[in-house]
Design a protein around this motif. Structure first.
Motif, PDB file in Angstrom:
ATOM      1  N   ASP A 111     -38.525 -64.650 -50.524  1.00  0.00           N
ATOM      2  CA  ASP A 111     -38.991 -63.687 -49.517  1.00  0.00           C
ATOM      3  C   ASP A 111     -40.514 -63.698 -49.431  1.00  0.00           C
ATOM      4  N   ALA A 127     -51.445 -67.716 -34.855  1.00  0.00           N
ATOM      5  CA  ALA A 127     -51.366 -67.509 -36.312  1.00  0.00           C
ATOM      6  C   ALA A 127     -51.497 -66.021 -36.646  1.00  0.00           C
ATOM      7  N   TYR A 128     -52.382 -65.339 -35.938  1.00  0.00           N
ATOM      8  CA  TYR A 128     -52.595 -63.908 -36.190  1.00  0.00           C
ATOM      9  C   TYR A 128     -51.338 -63.097 -35.895  1.00  0.00           C
ATOM     10  N   SER A 159     -41.726 -66.693 -47.622  1.00  0.00           N
ATOM     11  CA  SER A 159     -41.552 -66.571 -46.178  1.00  0.00           C
ATOM     12  C   SER A 159     -42.737 -65.834 -45.527  1.00  0.00           C
ATOM     13  N   LEU A 160     -43.133 -64.715 -46.124  1.00  0.00           N
ATOM     14  CA  LEU A 160     -44.308 -63.995 -45.619  1.00  0.00           C
ATOM     15  C   LEU A 160     -45.577 -64.796 -45.913  1.00  0.00           C
ATOM     16  N   ALA A 217     -46.739 -67.295 -43.273  1.00  0.00           N
ATOM     17  CA  ALA A 217     -47.489 -66.702 -42.155  1.00  0.00           C
ATOM     18  C   ALA A 217     -48.910 -66.334 -42.598  1.00  0.00           C
ATOM     19  N   SER A 270     -41.792 -56.708 -42.344  1.00  0.00           N
ATOM     20  CA  SER A 270     -41.693 -56.487 -43.792  1.00  0.00           C
ATOM     21  C   SER A 270     -41.754 -54.984 -44.092  1.00  0.00           C
ATOM     22  N   PHE A 305     -52.512 -68.149 -41.197  1.00  0.00           N
ATOM     23  CA  PHE A 305     -53.545 -67.325 -40.562  1.00  0.00           C
ATOM     24  C   PHE A 305     -54.867 -67.435 -41.333  1.00  0.00           C
ATOM     25  N   SER A 336     -44.969 -60.396 -38.848  1.00  0.00           N
ATOM     26  CA  SER A 336     -44.225 -60.556 -40.106  1.00  0.00           C
ATOM     27  C   SER A 336     -44.469 -59.357 -41.030  1.00  0.00           C
ATOM     28  N   LEU A 337     -45.713 -58.882 -41.058  1.00  0.00           N
ATOM     29  CA  LEU A 337     -46.028 -57.708 -41.879  1.00  0.00           C
ATOM     30  C   LEU A 337     -45.316 -56.463 -41.354  1.00  0.00           C
ATOM     31  N   LEU A 362     -41.169 -60.732 -45.428  1.00  0.00           N
ATOM     32  CA  LEU A 362     -40.427 -61.524 -44.453  1.00  0.00           C
ATOM     33  C   LEU A 362     -41.429 -62.226 -43.547  1.00  0.00           C
ATOM     34  N   GLY A 363     -41.182 -63.472 -43.260  1.00  0.00           N
ATOM     35  CA  GLY A 363     -42.059 -64.210 -42.351  1.00  0.00           C
ATOM     36  C   GLY A 363     -41.300 -64.645 -41.114  1.00  0.00           C
ATOM     37  N   LEU A 396     -55.729 -69.497 -32.350  1.00  0.00           N
ATOM     38  CA  LEU A 396     -55.877 -68.626 -33.520  1.00  0.00           C
ATOM     39  C   LEU A 396     -54.957 -67.413 -33.405  1.00  0.00           C
ATOM     40  N   LEU A 432     -56.155 -55.032 -38.605  1.00  0.00           N
ATOM     41  CA  LEU A 432     -54.845 -55.626 -38.856  1.00  0.00           C
ATOM     42  C   LEU A 432     -53.840 -54.528 -39.221  1.00  0.00           C
ATOM     43  N   LEU A 473     -59.509 -71.298 -33.953  1.00  0.00           N
ATOM     44  CA  LEU A 473     -58.627 -72.445 -34.114  1.00  0.00           C
ATOM     45  C   LEU A 473     -57.412 -72.009 -34.913  1.00  0.00           C
ATOM     46  N   GLY A 474     -56.259 -72.419 -34.484  1.00  0.00           N
ATOM     47  CA  GLY A 474     -55.038 -72.092 -35.225  1.00  0.00           C
ATOM     48  C   GLY A 474     -54.388 -73.349 -35.754  1.00  0.00           C
ATOM     49  N   ASN A 522     -48.208 -64.013 -35.588  1.00  0.00           N
ATOM     50  CA  ASN A 522     -47.077 -64.309 -36.478  1.00  0.00           C
ATOM     51  C   ASN A 522     -47.239 -63.583 -37.815  1.00  0.00           C
ATOM     52  N   PHE A 523     -48.450 -63.555 -38.323  1.00  0.00           N
ATOM     53  CA  PHE A 523     -48.683 -62.862 -39.589  1.00  0.00           C
ATOM     54  C   PHE A 523     -48.539 -61.350 -39.414  1.00  0.00           C
TER      55      PHE A 523
END
Lengths: 118, 118
Positions: A12, B19-20, A15-16, A19, B30, A23, B26-27, B37-38, B16, B87, A37-38, B22-23
């Protein structure tokens, strides 16, 4: 979590962590290049950084690269959740290094040194 | 950046932003489920949230869902970079909503209201 091995094996968290590291690494690269940039961090890069950081021995033998990458992601995000490192500091550490394995190795060594288990 | 339209059309920010979001999402998930969890936020979800937030009109007609999703990602991370939202707050907003489109719509409306252009 009672041990480093337990954190490294947590699916778990991995998985987090996936991400989180994508980032954080994207931010580090953005910092270095001066433009947003990603990127996705490759599993092989994370696996190599885990080995370089001396963490391979905490995991069972016969693991795939993918599983080693998961372990690295789990530990890195665990450190952030436990406030052992801020996102800003993680980014700074990775941005200092000119190549991804080096930056991730340094990050893993840093968080490993800071996390204590009771 | 001089206008909302310019931010929405910025491909580097979108990169960018992917990526932000998704993170951050995911949080939020969670937080709601109580375990790490991602996830990857689907482009169709971001595109719908952009429409719901009334931002579609700032973009050219005839855009793919993918391009609309990019625009949402660009705006969301731009707000974070400019410190219009932390965030933690973005996560809280999304965690409150039981479904992803609703949470992302609320986030887009919030950041849109806070960003000013000279």
């Amino acid at each position: 979590m009672n041990s480093l091995a337990e954190v490294l094996a947590d699916r778990d968290l991995a998985s987090l962590g996936d991400a989180y590291i994508n980032f954080a690494y994207s931010l580090a690269l953005s910092k270095r290049t001066g433009k947003p940039l990603g990127v996705k961090v490759k599993g092989s890069v994370l696996a190599q950084a885990l080995r370089n950081a001396g963490l391979r021995e905490y995991l069972p033998s016969r693991m795939t690269k993918h599983a080693l990458a998961d372990a690295a992601e789990a530990l890195i995000v665990y450190a952030w959740i436990r406030k052992a490192i801020t996102l800003e500091e993680a980014v700074r550490i990775m941005a200092k290094n000119h190549e991804s394995v080096g930056g991730l190795t340094r990050l893993l060594v840093t968080v490993r040194d800071r996390i204590t288990f009771s």
